[in-house]
Design a protein around this motif. Structure first.
Motif, PDB file in Angstrom:
ATOM      1  N   ALA A  67      23.099 114.397   9.119  1.00 26.47           N
ATOM      2  CA  ALA A  67      22.217 113.672   9.624  1.00 26.47           C
ATOM      3  C   ALA A  67      22.595 112.437  10.134  1.00 26.47           C
ATOM      4  O   ALA A  67      22.290 111.953  11.226  1.00 26.47           O
ATOM      5  CB  ALA A  67      20.853 113.408   8.481  1.00 26.47           C
ATOM      6  N   ALA A  68      23.552 111.640   9.367  1.00 27.36           N
ATOM      7  CA  ALA A  68      24.087 110.308   9.753  1.00 27.36           C
ATOM      8  C   ALA A  68      24.828 110.616  10.879  1.00 27.36           C
ATOM      9  O   ALA A  68      24.951 109.747  11.639  1.00 27.36           O
ATOM     10  CB  ALA A  68      24.768 109.934   8.733  1.00 27.36           C
ATOM     11  N   GLY A  69      25.671 111.634  11.063  1.00 30.12           N
ATOM     12  CA  GLY A  69      26.538 111.753  12.201  1.00 30.12           C
ATOM     13  C   GLY A  69      25.592 111.883  13.503  1.00 30.12           C
ATOM     14  O   GLY A  69      25.971 111.599  14.475  1.00 30.12           O
ATOM     15  N   ILE A  70      24.819 112.655  13.458  1.00 27.45           N
ATOM     16  CA  ILE A  70      24.038 113.125  14.544  1.00 27.45           C
ATOM     17  C   ILE A  70      23.197 111.853  15.020  1.00 27.45           C
ATOM     18  O   ILE A  70      23.164 111.702  16.236  1.00 27.45           O
ATOM     19  CB  ILE A  70      22.897 114.416  14.260  1.00 27.45           C
ATOM     20  CG1 ILE A  70      23.737 115.683  14.003  1.00 27.45           C
ATOM     21  CG2 ILE A  70      21.882 114.242  15.184  1.00 27.45           C
ATOM     22  CD1 ILE A  70      22.752 116.658  13.508  1.00 27.45           C
ATOM     23  N   LYS A  71      22.601 110.989  14.157  1.00 29.68           N
ATOM     24  CA  LYS A  71      21.902 109.779  14.515  1.00 29.68           C
ATOM     25  C   LYS A  71      23.089 108.858  15.183  1.00 29.68           C
ATOM     26  O   LYS A  71      22.580 108.463  16.222  1.00 29.68           O
ATOM     27  CB  LYS A  71      21.425 109.169  13.186  1.00 29.68           C
ATOM     28  CG  LYS A  71      20.870 107.903  13.485  1.00 29.68           C
ATOM     29  CD  LYS A  71      20.254 107.112  12.307  1.00 29.68           C
ATOM     30  CE  LYS A  71      19.502 105.964  12.480  1.00 29.68           C
ATOM     31  NZ  LYS A  71      18.834 105.293  11.228  1.00 29.68           N
ATOM     32  N   ASN A  72      24.109 108.988  14.529  1.00 27.63           N
ATOM     33  CA  ASN A  72      25.420 108.076  15.154  1.00 27.63           C
ATOM     34  C   ASN A  72      25.727 108.388  16.711  1.00 27.63           C
ATOM     35  O   ASN A  72      25.938 107.524  17.399  1.00 27.63           O
ATOM     36  CB  ASN A  72      26.278 108.100  14.348  1.00 27.63           C
ATOM     37  CG  ASN A  72      27.497 107.193  14.955  1.00 27.63           C
ATOM     38  OD1 ASN A  72      28.567 107.790  15.368  1.00 27.63           O
ATOM     39  ND2 ASN A  72      27.742 105.886  14.639  1.00 27.63           N
ATOM     40  N   LEU A  73      25.735 109.654  16.990  1.00 27.60           N
ATOM     41  CA  LEU A  73      26.117 110.225  18.129  1.00 27.60           C
ATOM     42  C   LEU A  73      25.187 110.349  19.396  1.00 27.60           C
ATOM     43  O   LEU A  73      25.467 110.062  20.490  1.00 27.60           O
ATOM     44  CB  LEU A  73      26.543 111.616  18.073  1.00 27.60           C
ATOM     45  CG  LEU A  73      28.012 112.028  17.296  1.00 27.60           C
ATOM     46  CD1 LEU A  73      28.071 113.679  17.202  1.00 27.60           C
ATOM     47  CD2 LEU A  73      28.936 111.398  18.108  1.00 27.60           C
ATOM     48  N   THR A  74      23.989 110.073  18.561  1.00 27.51           N
ATOM     49  CA  THR A  74      22.791 110.126  19.787  1.00 27.51           C
ATOM     50  C   THR A  74      21.897 108.649  19.825  1.00 27.51           C
ATOM     51  O   THR A  74      21.214 108.658  20.606  1.00 27.51           O
ATOM     52  CB  THR A  74      21.822 111.254  19.663  1.00 27.51           C
ATOM     53  OG1 THR A  74      21.293 111.134  18.144  1.00 27.51           O
ATOM     54  CG2 THR A  74      22.656 112.536  19.689  1.00 27.51           C
ATOM     55  N   SER A 244      22.572 115.837  22.446  1.00 28.95           N
ATOM     56  CA  SER A 244      21.332 115.411  22.224  1.00 28.95           C
ATOM     57  C   SER A 244      20.959 115.613  20.719  1.00 28.95           C
ATOM     58  O   SER A 244      21.789 116.579  20.188  1.00 28.95           O
ATOM     59  CB  SER A 244      19.915 115.972  23.206  1.00 28.95           C
ATOM     60  OG  SER A 244      20.072 117.074  22.856  1.00 28.95           O
ATOM     61  N   GLU A 245      19.800 115.316  20.214  1.00 26.00           N
ATOM     62  CA  GLU A 245      19.459 115.549  18.702  1.00 26.00           C
ATOM     63  C   GLU A 245      19.254 116.997  18.829  1.00 26.00           C
ATOM     64  O   GLU A 245      19.513 117.622  17.810  1.00 26.00           O
ATOM     65  CB  GLU A 245      18.117 114.645  18.393  1.00 26.00           C
ATOM     66  CG  GLU A 245      18.573 113.383  18.130  1.00 26.00           C
ATOM     67  CD  GLU A 245      17.549 112.387  17.654  1.00 26.00           C
ATOM     68  OE1 GLU A 245      17.195 112.425  16.441  1.00 26.00           O
ATOM     69  OE2 GLU A 245      16.662 111.922  18.408  1.00 26.00           O
ATOM     70  N   PHE A 246      18.405 117.389  19.820  1.00 24.61           N
ATOM     71  CA  PHE A 246      18.206 118.899  19.651  1.00 24.61           C
ATOM     72  C   PHE A 246      19.574 119.978  19.925  1.00 24.61           C
ATOM     73  O   PHE A 246      19.490 120.688  18.998  1.00 24.61           O
ATOM     74  CB  PHE A 246      17.295 119.223  20.902  1.00 24.61           C
ATOM     75  CG  PHE A 246      17.148 120.903  21.274  1.00 24.61           C
ATOM     76  CD1 PHE A 246      16.511 121.508  20.189  1.00 24.61           C
ATOM     77  CD2 PHE A 246      18.063 121.319  22.282  1.00 24.61           C
ATOM     78  CE1 PHE A 246      16.492 123.126  20.933  1.00 24.61           C
ATOM     79  CE2 PHE A 246      18.011 122.875  22.519  1.00 24.61           C
ATOM     80  CZ  PHE A 246      17.261 123.701  21.664  1.00 24.61           C
ATOM     81  N   THR A 247      20.361 119.456  20.735  1.00 25.20           N
ATOM     82  CA  THR A 247      21.662 120.341  20.820  1.00 25.20           C
ATOM     83  C   THR A 247      22.349 120.398  19.544  1.00 25.20           C
ATOM     84  O   THR A 247      22.832 121.285  19.065  1.00 25.20           O
ATOM     85  CB  THR A 247      22.192 119.772  21.881  1.00 25.20           C
ATOM     86  OG1 THR A 247      21.418 119.615  23.288  1.00 25.20           O
ATOM     87  CG2 THR A 247      23.626 120.730  22.416  1.00 25.20           C
TER      88      THR A 247
END
Length: 332
Positions: A67-74, A244-247
């Motif tokens: 979760a933290a990584g996806i937030k950071n990337l997007t 993206s968060e979806f992808t």
């Protein structure tokens, strides 16, 4: 509007399947008692997000798919107009990959001068890598097998492919995967890029049944019914991914986790399932397509009757020429 609501709105407002252009019809007659996909995009999305895997959390953190990584990337994502191209090959595809490189030089760079090609070495010889460095005009990287579970080293297990795509999504917001067999004819890829930017993922529709071309072990690992996926597969040969968060959440995370969990995408004695029978010999689980099987299950579960949203057609922009022997490098 959050990403779940945005994707749901996009799905609900999309036109129904164009069955002449994008056929979504059962491929076989089966006596299996089978449910259907959920009527709402959100319910199918939550089904995918609730797949369970037995994979060490360290890999999710490494690939920024927690979760933290996806937030950071997007959080502050850029908006590249065209993607970086990703490809890979081992020594037995040395001449096949030269066809892709030739078309990248002759047919893509004149249209997209800044387009970058990144090649991952899966086991080239020293001499082949010397020639690649001299003639590819691309960035060459050695795939880091050593940081992943041992089964990823099985080249014909294809777990390396989603991992390469995710490794590049850590660096770039837009990645186009192309197998060594992909050929570009010089026509613009703008329609493909537009679809990827809008939806998050684009893949080529195939004609074989996902249920026929996926081993039962994979359906069991994902908690899915094989009979529900007796629909045309997606080819993992040529795909595009917009970060993206979806992808990352609904496509890359479960695809990666299945690759990392031995017994999901790959399994013992999987090589005997490579050949797909024809005609009356076909039945559910007749063969297995590894990365292609899993991406097909994911995209069909998510988009099902509106799968045209995440599809693009190769005709007019290129071709797939498997095992083509190309001599493009002078010293080949």
């Amino acid at each position: 509007m959050n990403w779940v609501d945005r994707m749901s709105h996009l799905f609900e407002n999309a036109p129904n399947e164009d069955r002449e252009k994008y056929p979504f019809v059962r491929q076989n007659t089966s006596d299996a008692v089978c449910s259907d996909f959920y009527p709402s995009f959100k319910d199918n999305l939550y089904k995918v997000m609730n797949y369970t895997f037995d994979v060490d959390e360290k890999y999710l953190k490494l690939l920024k798919l927690d979760a933290a990584g996806i937030k950071n990337l997007t959080e502050n994502d850029s908006n590249s107009s065209y993607p970086v191209i990703a490809t890979a090959a081992s020594s037995n595809h040395y001449h096949e990959i030269q066809g892709l490189i030739r078309d990248y030089h002759r047919n893509l760079l004149p249209i997209y001068p800044g387009m970058k090609l990144i090649f991952y070495d899966l086991g080239m010889t020293i001499q082949q890598i010397i020639q690649m460095n001299k003639h590819c005009k691309c960035e060459i990287r050695r795939f880091p097998f050593y940081i992943f579970p041992r089964h990823i080293r099985i080249i014909k297990g294809y777990g390396w492919k989603p991992l390469i795509i995710q490794l590049l999504l850590l660096e770039f917001d837009f990645v186009m995967w192309a197998d060594a067999s992909v050929r570009f004819n010089g026509n613009p890829l703008d329609k493909l890029f537009k679809g990827a930017n809008e939806i998050g993922v684009q893949a080529v529709p195939g004609w074989g049944s996902i249920a026929v071309r996926t081993n039962a072990r994979t359906f069991t690992a994902l908690g899915e019914q094989a009979c529900l996926f007796d629909y045309p597969e997606f080819e993992a040969t040529w795909m595009a991914f917009k970060r993206s968060e979806f992808t990352l959440t609904a496509v890359m995370r479960p695809w990666i986790l299945c690759a990392l969990q031995y017994g999901c995408m790959d399994f013992k004695k999987s090589k005997i399932h490579l050949r797909c029978p024809l005609g009356r010999e076909q039945k559910f689980g007749s063969c297995h397509r590894f990365d292609q099987s899993v991406i097909g299950i994911l995209l069909t579960r998510l988009f099902n009757y509106k799968s045209h949203l995440c599809q693009f057609i190769v005709n007019g922009i290129g071709d797939i020429k498997r095992d083509e022997y190309v001599v493009y490098f002078p010293e080949s």
